[in-house]
Design a protein around this motif. Sequence first.
Motif, PDB file in Angstrom:
ATOM      1  N   ILE A 133       0.847  -1.189   0.000  1.00 18.97           N
ATOM      2  CA  ILE A 133       0.000   0.000   0.000  1.00 18.97           C
ATOM      3  C   ILE A 133       0.882   1.238   0.000  1.00 18.97           C
ATOM      4  O   ILE A 133       2.074   1.161   0.307  1.00 18.97           O
ATOM      5  N   TYR A 134       0.287   2.390  -0.343  1.00 16.23           N
ATOM      6  CA  TYR A 134       1.042   3.636  -0.279  1.00 16.23           C
ATOM      7  C   TYR A 134       1.085   4.105   1.181  1.00 16.23           C
ATOM      8  O   TYR A 134       0.205   3.777   1.978  1.00 16.23           O
ATOM      9  N   VAL A 135       2.113   4.871   1.486  1.00 14.43           N
ATOM     10  CA  VAL A 135       2.283   5.310   2.877  1.00 14.43           C
ATOM     11  C   VAL A 135       2.528   6.824   2.938  1.00 14.43           C
ATOM     12  O   VAL A 135       3.091   7.416   2.020  1.00 14.43           O
ATOM     13  N   ILE A 136       2.093   7.424   4.024  1.00 14.64           N
ATOM     14  CA  ILE A 136       2.267   8.861   4.272  1.00 14.64           C
ATOM     15  C   ILE A 136       3.319   9.062   5.349  1.00 14.64           C
ATOM     16  O   ILE A 136       3.275   8.411   6.396  1.00 14.64           O
ATOM     17  N   ASP A 137       4.255   9.966   5.081  1.00 14.90           N
ATOM     18  CA  ASP A 137       5.242  10.330   6.090  1.00 14.90           C
ATOM     19  C   ASP A 137       4.560  11.311   7.056  1.00 14.90           C
ATOM     20  O   ASP A 137       4.422  12.496   6.757  1.00 14.90           O
ATOM     21  N   ALA A 138       4.108  10.807   8.181  1.00 14.42           N
ATOM     22  CA  ALA A 138       3.275  11.584   9.097  1.00 14.42           C
ATOM     23  C   ALA A 138       3.860  12.938   9.518  1.00 14.42           C
ATOM     24  O   ALA A 138       3.133  13.932   9.530  1.00 14.42           O
ATOM     25  N   PRO A 139       5.142  13.026   9.853  1.00 18.64           N
ATOM     26  CA  PRO A 139       5.678  14.331  10.281  1.00 18.64           C
ATOM     27  C   PRO A 139       5.612  15.395   9.188  1.00 18.64           C
ATOM     28  O   PRO A 139       5.611  16.588   9.488  1.00 18.64           O
ATOM     29  N   SER A 140       5.556  14.975   7.921  1.00 13.47           N
ATOM     30  CA  SER A 140       5.530  15.937   6.818  1.00 13.47           C
ATOM     31  C   SER A 140       4.110  16.325   6.412  1.00 13.47           C
ATOM     32  O   SER A 140       3.906  17.367   5.793  1.00 13.47           O
TER      33      SER A 140
END
Length: 56
Positions: free
Chosen positions: A30-37
């Motif tokens: 799955i695609y992932v999001i870099d949470a801090p950004s």
Amino acid sequence: MAYVIKDSCISCGACAGECPVSCISEGDGIYVIDAPSCIDCGSCAGVCPVDAPQPE
Ligand code: SF4
Ligand code: SF4
């Protein structure tokens, strides 16, 4: 706050091109999001065909 991509993601890649801070990348299945950004704009959720990005 950040958006998180749920397991329902079908890896279409549509969200990655819409993110204004380019914090979405292809992960393992799955695609992932870099949470801090993530700036919590919701653009990824707006283009996802399966509603996988959700605010956490
Ligand atoms: Fe990118 Fe906005 Fe989605 Fe966060 S909510 S991952 S900043 S498109
Ligand atoms: Fe996954 Fe939705 Fe992004 Fe497509 S738009 S890669 S289904 S989160």
